[in-house]
Design an enzyme around this catalytic site. Structure first.
Site, PDB file in Angstrom:
ATOM      1  N   HIS A  69     -15.523  24.036  10.936  1.00  0.00           N
ATOM      2  CA  HIS A  69     -16.989  24.188  10.660  1.00  0.00           C
ATOM      3  C   HIS A  69     -17.130  25.302   9.566  1.00  0.00           C
ATOM      4  O   HIS A  69     -16.268  26.104   9.395  1.00  0.00           O
ATOM      5  CB  HIS A  69     -17.915  24.721  11.824  1.00  0.00           C
ATOM      6  CG  HIS A  69     -17.520  26.093  12.294  1.00  0.00           C
ATOM      7  ND1 HIS A  69     -18.055  27.304  11.900  1.00  0.00           N
ATOM      8  CD2 HIS A  69     -16.670  26.474  13.212  1.00  0.00           C
ATOM      9  CE1 HIS A  69     -17.565  28.167  12.813  1.00  0.00           C
ATOM     10  NE2 HIS A  69     -16.632  27.769  13.364  1.00  0.00           N
ATOM     11  N   ASP A 186     -13.440  32.696  10.569  1.00  0.00           N
ATOM     12  CA  ASP A 186     -14.243  31.782  11.624  1.00  0.00           C
ATOM     13  C   ASP A 186     -15.262  31.084  10.921  1.00  0.00           C
ATOM     14  O   ASP A 186     -16.588  31.793  10.928  1.00  0.00           O
ATOM     15  CB  ASP A 186     -14.486  32.488  12.854  1.00  0.00           C
ATOM     16  CG  ASP A 186     -15.053  31.568  13.947  1.00  0.00           C
ATOM     17  OD1 ASP A 186     -15.057  30.423  13.652  1.00  0.00           O
ATOM     18  OD2 ASP A 186     -15.802  32.319  14.607  1.00  0.00           O
ATOM     19  N   GLU A 220     -22.030  24.668  14.116  1.00  0.00           N
ATOM     20  CA  GLU A 220     -21.032  25.187  15.388  1.00  0.00           C
ATOM     21  C   GLU A 220     -21.546  26.546  15.932  1.00  0.00           C
ATOM     22  O   GLU A 220     -21.265  26.576  17.275  1.00  0.00           O
ATOM     23  CB  GLU A 220     -19.640  25.159  14.875  1.00  0.00           C
ATOM     24  CG  GLU A 220     -18.386  25.398  16.116  1.00  0.00           C
ATOM     25  CD  GLU A 220     -18.330  26.603  16.477  1.00  0.00           C
ATOM     26  OE1 GLU A 220     -17.485  26.994  17.556  1.00  0.00           O
ATOM     27  OE2 GLU A 220     -18.772  27.724  15.615  1.00  0.00           O
ATOM     28  N   GLU A 221     -21.726  27.426  15.069  1.00  0.00           N
ATOM     29  CA  GLU A 221     -22.105  28.897  15.604  1.00  0.00           C
ATOM     30  C   GLU A 221     -23.299  28.923  16.380  1.00  0.00           C
ATOM     31  O   GLU A 221     -23.533  30.040  17.158  1.00  0.00           O
ATOM     32  CB  GLU A 221     -22.385  29.779  14.276  1.00  0.00           C
ATOM     33  CG  GLU A 221     -20.904  30.082  13.686  1.00  0.00           C
ATOM     34  CD  GLU A 221     -19.738  30.763  14.176  1.00  0.00           C
ATOM     35  OE1 GLU A 221     -20.238  31.319  15.424  1.00  0.00           O
ATOM     36  OE2 GLU A 221     -19.089  30.899  13.679  1.00  0.00           O
ATOM     37  N   ASP A 241     -10.313  25.587  14.542  1.00  0.00           N
ATOM     38  CA  ASP A 241     -11.040  26.635  14.436  1.00  0.00           C
ATOM     39  C   ASP A 241     -10.113  27.810  14.405  1.00  0.00           C
ATOM     40  O   ASP A 241      -9.393  28.059  13.614  1.00  0.00           O
ATOM     41  CB  ASP A 241     -12.096  26.764  15.717  1.00  0.00           C
ATOM     42  CG  ASP A 241     -13.175  27.293  15.436  1.00  0.00           C
ATOM     43  OD1 ASP A 241     -13.211  28.677  14.843  1.00  0.00           O
ATOM     44  OD2 ASP A 241     -14.205  26.947  15.738  1.00  0.00           O
ATOM     45  N   HIS A 321     -15.725  37.537  14.756  1.00  0.00           N
ATOM     46  CA  HIS A 321     -17.163  37.705  14.400  1.00  0.00           C
ATOM     47  C   HIS A 321     -17.374  39.076  14.021  1.00  0.00           C
ATOM     48  O   HIS A 321     -18.368  39.744  14.041  1.00  0.00           O
ATOM     49  CB  HIS A 321     -17.877  37.531  16.135  1.00  0.00           C
ATOM     50  CG  HIS A 321     -18.453  36.156  16.125  1.00  0.00           C
ATOM     51  ND1 HIS A 321     -19.237  35.921  17.134  1.00  0.00           N
ATOM     52  CD2 HIS A 321     -17.599  35.054  15.863  1.00  0.00           C
ATOM     53  CE1 HIS A 321     -19.271  34.472  16.956  1.00  0.00           C
ATOM     54  NE2 HIS A 321     -18.431  33.830  16.388  1.00  0.00           N
TER      55      HIS A 321
END
Length: 348
Positions: A69, A186, A220-221, A241, A321
């Protein structure tokens, strides 16, 4: 696989990370993907939902989809305060505590661009005696605009308002020792890996034994990236991922992670077993781990009703994150696992 494809993965990583693309504001990233794949000689499509898909080759049934993503964490203007500061709401899992003091860029609906900084309210230590004790939340971390504004009307006069996107600076760096540091590895690191893999397939004139798709998703998030527009001839869906690095886990940044189970439950036993076998046969640095707080496009595809074997793999990434870190060796391991897992026709 030649080293030049690893170098291409790093190039694509830097280029993708330079394009702001929080969930909902991904058009520039998808245009980059479309152009890059077209320049390789492919015919990618952009779905109505905004994902980019491409068939690398192969015919018939039993297709394999590799998905990454390009949407990232970010924020959106919630309101303009009377002080001229911006209250924001997170897009995805952006954390107020680890984004404090980061530079941000605000993109307005009419195309204007402004800069600012995420700061705690009353952020001066010489003024606020309780600065260290305050828990950072999105109720007290605000955007301080780099404009001479003192009230809400002055901000509105600039064209800034509710619904504008706030993008956090990535601070991308590749160290001499091979570490890759940036926000939003990510999942732009793995998206770049898939681009390099596509270039490898094209340049080496490889023909997959079965349909081989790449899917670059854009939601995706927020949990629904892999839920739509899937080909009907898929048997297997692998999210490329990130592998988590932390306590009680086997993966580090120099490895490729193979996820046996995440928050949605076990991955396909057959797929995990086959991936592990491939890694062992080709001496690829890998780890098998269980991630209790992790979800992926593969999970989303299965929840949406896709009848596929599913799994998640990816290079080890520390501090997910947050300000994330991986390593060139992890990128190489992921590339090698994909290249050796996909079955190609012989003597092409």
């Amino acid at each position: 696989m030649e080293k030049k494809f690893l170098d291409k993965a790093l190039q694509y990583t830097k280029e993708l990370l330079a394009i702001p693309s929080p969930t909902g504001y991904t058009a520039k990233a998808t245009e980059y993907l479309l152009t890059t794949l077209q320049n390789m000689g492919y015919s990618p499509i952009k779905t109505t939902k905004g994902a980019v898909q491409v068939l690398l080759g192969g015919q018939g049934e039993g297709g394999l989809m590799l998905a990454s993503h390009v949407d990232t964490l970010g924020a959106m203007v919630r309101s303009v305060k009377s002080t001229g500061r911006l209250r924001v709401s997170p897009v995805g899992g952006l954390n107020a505590g680890n984004t404090e003091t980061e530079t941000v860029t605000i993109y307005t609906r009419d195309g204007k661009v402004y800069e600012g900084t995420l700061q705690l309210e009353n952020a001066s230590v010489h003024v606020n005696g309780k600065l260290k004790e305050i828990v950072r939340t999105w109720d007290n971390v605000e955007v301080v605009l780099d404009e001479e504004v003192k009230n809400a009307q002055q901000v509105k006069d600039l064209g800034i308002g509710t619904g504008d996107f706030v993008c956090v600076e990535t601070r991308t760096k590749i160290t001499q020792s091979g570490y890759i540091k940036s926000r939003f590895l990510d999942d732009k690191l793995s998206a770049a890996i898939l681009l390099a893999f596509a270039e490898y397939v094209k340049e080496d004139r490889l023909v997959p034994q079965k349909p081989l798709y790449l899917n670059f998703t854009t939601y995706e998030e927020v949990g629904h990236g892999g839920t739509a527009d899937l080909p009907t001839n898929l048997d297997e869906f692998i999210s490329v991922d990130m592998g988590c690095v932390g306590d009680d886990l086997n993966c580090d940044e120099t490895m490729v992670s193979i996820c046996a189970m995440d928050s949605s439950g076990p991955s396909s036993y057959d797929t995990v077993t086959a991936l592990v076998k491939t890694a062992k046969e080709h001496n690829i640095r890998y780890a098998v781990d269980v991630y209790p707080y992790y979800g992926s496009d593969a999970d989303a595809a299965v929840r949406s009703g896709a009848s596929v074997r599913h799994c998640v793999i990816g290079p080890g990434v520390y501090a997910s994150h947050g300000y994330e870190r991986s390593h060139i060796k992890g990128v190489e391991a992921t590339l090698q696992l994909i290249a050796n897992y996909v079955p190609f026709q012989i003597n092409q």
